[in-house]
Motif scaffolding. Structure first.
Motif, PDB file in Angstrom:
ATOM      1  N   GLY A 146       0.790  -1.230   0.000  1.00 36.68           N
ATOM      2  CA  GLY A 146       0.000   0.000   0.000  1.00 36.68           C
ATOM      3  C   GLY A 146       0.821   1.278   0.000  1.00 36.68           C
ATOM      4  N   ALA A 147       2.111   1.188  -0.272  1.00 35.48           N
ATOM      5  CA  ALA A 147       2.942   2.403  -0.274  1.00 35.48           C
ATOM      6  C   ALA A 147       2.848   3.101  -1.630  1.00 35.48           C
ATOM      7  CB  ALA A 147       4.384   2.049   0.043  1.00 35.48           C
ATOM      8  N   LEU A 148       2.761   4.420  -1.558  1.00 44.94           N
ATOM      9  CA  LEU A 148       2.593   5.238  -2.756  1.00 44.94           C
ATOM     10  C   LEU A 148       3.882   5.241  -3.591  1.00 44.94           C
ATOM     11  CD1 LEU A 148       0.417   7.123  -3.978  1.00 44.94           C
ATOM     12  CD2 LEU A 148       1.510   9.016  -2.750  1.00 44.94           C
ATOM     13  N   THR A 149       3.697   4.965  -4.884  1.00 43.65           N
ATOM     14  CA  THR A 149       4.866   4.819  -5.764  1.00 43.65           C
ATOM     15  C   THR A 149       4.670   5.624  -7.040  1.00 43.65           C
ATOM     16  OG1 THR A 149       4.842   2.528  -5.008  1.00 43.65           O
ATOM     17  CG2 THR A 149       6.418   3.066  -6.725  1.00 43.65           C
ATOM     18  N   TYR A 150       5.749   6.267  -7.466  1.00 40.66           N
ATOM     19  CA  TYR A 150       5.729   6.983  -8.741  1.00 40.66           C
ATOM     20  C   TYR A 150       6.428   6.101  -9.778  1.00 40.66           C
ATOM     21  CZ  TYR A 150       7.339  10.427 -12.218  1.00 40.66           C
ATOM     22  OH  TYR A 150       7.626  11.094 -13.390  1.00 40.66           O
ATOM     23  N   LEU A 151       5.665   5.720 -10.817  1.00 39.09           N
ATOM     24  CA  LEU A 151       6.242   4.892 -11.885  1.00 39.09           C
ATOM     25  C   LEU A 151       6.718   5.839 -12.987  1.00 39.09           C
ATOM     26  CD1 LEU A 151       3.481   2.082 -12.095  1.00 39.09           C
ATOM     27  CD2 LEU A 151       5.607   2.042 -10.769  1.00 39.09           C
ATOM     28  N   ALA A 152       8.036   5.988 -13.063  1.00 38.32           N
ATOM     29  CA  ALA A 152       8.574   6.989 -13.992  1.00 38.32           C
ATOM     30  C   ALA A 152       8.727   6.420 -15.396  1.00 38.32           C
ATOM     31  CB  ALA A 152       9.919   7.488 -13.483  1.00 38.32           C
ATOM     32  N   PRO A 153       8.235   7.165 -16.415  1.00 38.41           N
ATOM     33  CA  PRO A 153       8.347   6.676 -17.801  1.00 38.41           C
ATOM     34  C   PRO A 153       9.797   6.601 -18.270  1.00 38.41           C
ATOM     35  CG  PRO A 153       7.096   8.748 -17.683  1.00 38.41           C
ATOM     36  CD  PRO A 153       7.503   8.407 -16.286  1.00 38.41           C
ATOM     37  N   SER A 154      10.672   7.442 -17.713  1.00 39.38           N
ATOM     38  CA  SER A 154      12.091   7.380 -18.094  1.00 39.38           C
ATOM     39  C   SER A 154      12.937   7.945 -16.960  1.00 39.38           C
ATOM     40  CB  SER A 154      12.340   8.187 -19.372  1.00 39.38           C
ATOM     41  OG  SER A 154      12.195   9.555 -19.068  1.00 39.38           O
ATOM     42  N   LYS A 155      14.216   7.644 -17.013  1.00 43.54           N
ATOM     43  CA  LYS A 155      15.120   8.149 -15.972  1.00 43.54           C
ATOM     44  C   LYS A 155      15.209   9.671 -16.054  1.00 43.54           C
ATOM     45  CE  LYS A 155      17.383   4.138 -14.610  1.00 43.54           C
ATOM     46  NZ  LYS A 155      17.275   3.128 -15.676  1.00 43.54           N
ATOM     47  N   TRP A 156      15.201  10.124 -17.313  1.00 48.89           N
ATOM     48  CA  TRP A 156      15.274  11.570 -17.516  1.00 48.89           C
ATOM     49  C   TRP A 156      14.070  12.261 -16.876  1.00 48.89           C
ATOM     50  CZ3 TRP A 156      11.933  14.973 -19.799  1.00 48.89           C
ATOM     51  CH2 TRP A 156      12.415  16.270 -19.955  1.00 48.89           C
ATOM     52  N   ARG A 157      12.896  11.665 -17.108  1.00 44.34           N
ATOM     53  CA  ARG A 157      11.645  12.214 -16.576  1.00 44.34           C
ATOM     54  C   ARG A 157      11.689  12.231 -15.039  1.00 44.34           C
ATOM     55  NH1 ARG A 157       7.842  15.413 -18.796  1.00 44.34           N
ATOM     56  NH2 ARG A 157       6.806  15.839 -16.847  1.00 44.34           N
ATOM     57  N   LEU A 158      12.252  11.178 -14.486  1.00 46.65           N
ATOM     58  CA  LEU A 158      12.359  11.108 -13.022  1.00 46.65           C
ATOM     59  C   LEU A 158      13.215  12.258 -12.499  1.00 46.65           C
ATOM     60  CD1 LEU A 158      12.038   9.604 -10.266  1.00 46.65           C
ATOM     61  CD2 LEU A 158      14.123   8.381 -10.845  1.00 46.65           C
ATOM     62  N   ASP A 159      14.380  12.437 -13.123  1.00 47.86           N
ATOM     63  CA  ASP A 159      15.277  13.520 -12.678  1.00 47.86           C
ATOM     64  C   ASP A 159      14.586  14.869 -12.761  1.00 47.86           C
ATOM     65  OD1 ASP A 159      17.230  11.732 -12.204  1.00 47.86           O
ATOM     66  OD2 ASP A 159      18.277  12.012 -14.113  1.00 47.86           O
ATOM     67  N   TYR A 160      13.889  15.059 -13.859  1.00 50.02           N
ATOM     68  CA  TYR A 160      13.202  16.325 -14.076  1.00 50.02           C
ATOM     69  C   TYR A 160      12.129  16.533 -12.994  1.00 50.02           C
ATOM     70  CZ  TYR A 160      10.585  20.001 -16.453  1.00 50.02           C
ATOM     71  OH  TYR A 160       9.954  21.180 -16.753  1.00 50.02           O
ATOM     72  N   THR A 161      11.338  15.493 -12.754  1.00 51.18           N
ATOM     73  CA  THR A 161      10.264  15.581 -11.758  1.00 51.18           C
ATOM     74  C   THR A 161      10.850  15.861 -10.368  1.00 51.18           C
ATOM     75  OG1 THR A 161       9.079  13.970 -13.090  1.00 51.18           O
ATOM     76  CG2 THR A 161       8.195  14.390 -10.908  1.00 51.18           C
ATOM     77  N   MET A 162      11.965  15.209 -10.079  1.00 53.42           N
ATOM     78  CA  MET A 162      12.589  15.415  -8.770  1.00 53.42           C
ATOM     79  C   MET A 162      13.015  16.877  -8.591  1.00 53.42           C
ATOM     80  SD  MET A 162      14.742  11.871  -8.454  1.00 53.42           S
ATOM     81  CE  MET A 162      15.636  12.243  -6.970  1.00 53.42           C
ATOM     82  N   GLU A 163      13.504  17.435  -9.683  1.00 50.72           N
ATOM     83  CA  GLU A 163      13.912  18.838  -9.632  1.00 50.72           C
ATOM     84  C   GLU A 163      12.717  19.762  -9.415  1.00 50.72           C
ATOM     85  OE1 GLU A 163      16.080  20.572 -13.018  1.00 50.72           O
ATOM     86  OE2 GLU A 163      17.481  18.903 -12.633  1.00 50.72           O
ATOM     87  N   GLN A 164      11.624  19.421 -10.089  1.00 50.97           N
ATOM     88  CA  GLN A 164      10.429  20.260 -10.023  1.00 50.97           C
ATOM     89  C   GLN A 164       9.707  20.158  -8.679  1.00 50.97           C
ATOM     90  OE1 GLN A 164       9.290  22.321 -12.708  1.00 50.97           O
ATOM     91  NE2 GLN A 164      11.383  21.821 -13.311  1.00 50.97           N
ATOM     92  N   TRP A 165       9.885  19.058  -8.001  1.00 51.69           N
ATOM     93  CA  TRP A 165       9.170  18.817  -6.747  1.00 51.69           C
ATOM     94  C   TRP A 165      10.154  18.600  -5.600  1.00 51.69           C
ATOM     95  CZ3 TRP A 165       3.730  18.758  -6.404  1.00 51.69           C
ATOM     96  CH2 TRP A 165       3.055  18.897  -7.623  1.00 51.69           C
ATOM     97  N   PRO A 166      10.820  19.673  -5.183  1.00 58.46           N
ATOM     98  CA  PRO A 166      11.880  19.512  -4.176  1.00 58.46           C
ATOM     99  C   PRO A 166      11.374  19.066  -2.800  1.00 58.46           C
ATOM    100  CG  PRO A 166      11.495  21.840  -4.678  1.00 58.46           C
ATOM    101  CD  PRO A 166      10.689  21.066  -5.653  1.00 58.46           C
ATOM    102  N   ASP A 167      10.075  19.269  -2.532  1.00 57.74           N
ATOM    103  CA  ASP A 167       9.573  18.868  -1.202  1.00 57.74           C
ATOM    104  C   ASP A 167       9.247  17.389  -1.114  1.00 57.74           C
ATOM    105  OD1 ASP A 167       9.679  21.446  -0.116  1.00 57.74           O
ATOM    106  OD2 ASP A 167       7.836  21.966  -1.200  1.00 57.74           O
ATOM    107  N   ILE A 168       9.122  16.773  -2.270  1.00 61.80           N
ATOM    108  CA  ILE A 168       8.789  15.349  -2.278  1.00 61.80           C
ATOM    109  C   ILE A 168      10.089  14.550  -2.139  1.00 61.80           C
ATOM    110  CG2 ILE A 168       7.837  13.463  -3.703  1.00 61.80           C
ATOM    111  CD1 ILE A 168       5.589  15.255  -3.257  1.00 61.80           C
TER     112      ILE A 168
END
Ligand code: G4P
Length: 533
Positions: free
Chosen positions: A502-524
């Motif tokens: 039941g743990a919340l998971t982000y399934l990233a379409p690509s590694k690049w997308r993950l890096d980008y999302t991480m940058e955009q969401w610094p609090d997560i």
């Protein structure tokens, strides 16, 4: 039961145990080295025993062979042997096609690791990944640079590669003299001994020639032109390298390095002797409430690996339990804390190199196998009385993904049950997307997908196929501000899923997308591992 144990005996048993795993990239020589270590330990009598098993494995790829293979890996998962009064537990870290989350998780059950590096290749990708896992617990690592009988990289470059890529100091305890056809042997810096190499000495290495002063002309007699080269190298290392520091090794900050050739059994005994001397005995382990010392008389243990039995007709599973404190005796009653039940461990198995024998007693650092029918999960803790839950045996973010498509919709209940149970064994992870009813499987190594499909069919009567899925990597996400997490979940709805717990998971379409999302969401916080609950 705890009262029966003499503390003196417990201390003695703990201190003589060494529980470790080997980390390496396929083909660096892990199997060869393992075999030589077992030869020294008297656990096998003949070279080639393990190799031939490996050869079998590659000759066939059908399910029956896989079944056999699983049988073999049960018996070789833990290789226990005795060397110079030390009780050694070598835990197998499956590589090649078997590479899976289990490989990572085994490393959470060891007290130290041996890293094998191919001298022609330097640090390779799988070693890097395994090293990341070791780093989670600051596991001490000893290094063996292998295949010096072949031309390889300059030893100084190898050290630099290890230091740069793996961010760990290297303290060479031996130094090679030449390589390939010119390989003359090694100089043990630690013991000031020269070991001369001969490809034909048939195994055991001879006593080293003791040379306390490297300016001794005897060195020139023995090594010819290589003597000066050795002197120069030793001077260089002394100036530029790190002197060996046991504390730094034990903290995982420094790795002592040996050079040799596993296939020629050269440098192996030297490695083993130093290993038993320097590697740590069983270490304290953290629980959710406190740290547990191996010297505590009350028994405690944690399951770190589940293996299905060889016979698919019985859904019997073997849980590998690492003993963390106290003494285990056959037939002992222990508390299974997740279930809040007392269970009797009557049929425990202890692993020897070749076969399994019933265990009468076992001590911290030892691994016992406990048969069960799915009542034990990875991370489950067993103690005599005190309710404890060991931590540090996590799930790892998968690197391969597939969608499971059921052929017969009437079997959806069985599919659910099968996937849930199989994911509890820990070889594969199950994700349920928030937007639909798909079953997405995630694995660390792709072979697991075939294993799961065959087992779904054999054990649960489910016919299913895989579909590719647009996911390249996954991260568990948390945030200390619920509002931001909700916002994130809404924004990435189609990429969000819940794992089996039941743990919340982000399934990233690509590694690049993950890096980008991480940058955009610094609090997560994006986690690559998740503690089991
Ligand atoms: P792995 O478990 O890490 O995958 O490696 P393994 O021990 O199987 O070794 C991989 C290959 O490297 C094997 O050759 C093995 O014989 C060879 N090897 C291991 N140690 C040394 C060494 O010190 N020197 C040299 N020159 N070779 C070494 P292979 O051809 O793949 O298998 P095989 O036909 O020899 O069994």
């Amino acid at each position: 039961m705890a009262a029966d144990i003499s503390l003196k005996q417990l201390t003695r048993e703990v201190d003589k145990r060494r529980t470790f795993g080997i980390i390496s990239h396929p083909d660096a020589g892990k199997t060869t080295l393992t075999e030589k270590l077992l030869l020294y330990g008297g656990a096998i009598q003949m070279a080639g025993t393990i190799k031939s098993r490996k050869a079998n494995r590659y000759a066939t790829s059908d399910w029956m062979a896989m079944e056999q293979e699983r049988g073999i890996s049960v018996t070789t998962s833990v290789m226990k042997f005795n060397y110079n009064g030390f009780e050694i537990n070598l835990l197998d870290t499956p590589g090649h096609q078997d590479f899976s989350e289990d490989t990572y998780r085994v490393l959470t059950a060891v007290d130290s690791a041996l890293m094998v590096i191919d001298s022609a290749k330097g640090v390779e990708v799988q070693t890097r990944k395994l090293m990341d896992v070791c780093r989670m617990r600051d596991t001490p690592i000893m290094t063996f640079v292998n295949k010096l009988d072949r031309d390889g990289l300059d030893p100084l470059d190898i050290l630099e590669d290890i230091e740069k890529t793996l961010h760990i100091e290297c303290a060479p305890l031996s130094w090679p003299i030449g390589m390939g056809k010119q390989f003359q042997g090694t100089y043990n810096i630690h013991k000031k001994q020269l070991h001369l190499f001969s490809a034909t000495h048939g195994g055991r290495i001879q006593e080293g020639i003791v040379i306390t002063d490297i300016n001794d002309p005897k060195l020139d007699e023995l090594l010819g032109q290589h003597a000066d080269e050795l002197r120069m190298n030793l001077e260089l290392i002394e100036g530029a390298g790190y002197p060996f520091d046991r504390e730094r090794y034990l903290k995982g900050l420094q790795t002592p390095v040996f050079f040799g050739s596993a296939i020629n059994n050269f440098g192996v005994q030297e490695l083993l002797d130093t290993f038993v001397e320097l590697a740590p005995p069983p270490q304290p382990r953290q629980t959710t409430t406190r740290e547990v010392s191996p010297y505590e008389p009350e028994f405690s243990g944690v399951a770190f690996k589940i293996q299905a039995n060889m016979d698919p007709a019985h859904r019997d599973r073997l849980a590998f339990v690492r003993i963390c404190s106290g003494k285990f005796t056959r037939g002992m009653k222990v508390r299974h804390h997740r279930l809040g039940k007392e269970i009797q461990i009557a049929n425990a198995t202890i692993f020897m190199a070749q076969d399994r024998t019933g265990v009468e007693e076992a001590w911290p650092g030892d691994i016992i196998g406990v048969h069960n029918h799915g009542t034990i999960r990875i991370g489950d803790t067993f103690t005599e009385k005190e309710p404890l839950k060991f931590t540090g045996i996590p799930n790892f973010a998968p690197e391969h993904f597939r969608r499971v498509i059921l052929k017969n919709p009437l079997k959806s209940k069985q599919l659910n049950k099968g996937l849930t149970q199989l994911s509890e064994e820990g070889a594969v992870q199950l994700f349920r997307p928030m937007m639909n009813n798909d079953y997405i499987l995630g694995a660390v190594g792709v072979l697991q997908f075939d294993v799961i499909m065959s087992r779904l069919k054999d054990e649960y009567g489910v016919d299913a196929v895989y579909e590719p899925v647009q996911t390249e990597t996954a991260r568990w996400v948390t945030c200390d501000q619920q509002k931001i997490l909700d916002q994130f979940t809404r924004e990435f709805q189609s990429n969000m899923a819940l794992d089996a717990e039941g743990a919340l998971t982000y399934l990233a379409p690509s590694k690049w997308r993950l890096d980008y999302t991480m940058e955009q969401w610094p609090d997560i916080v994006f986690h690559t591992t998740r503690e089991k609950v």
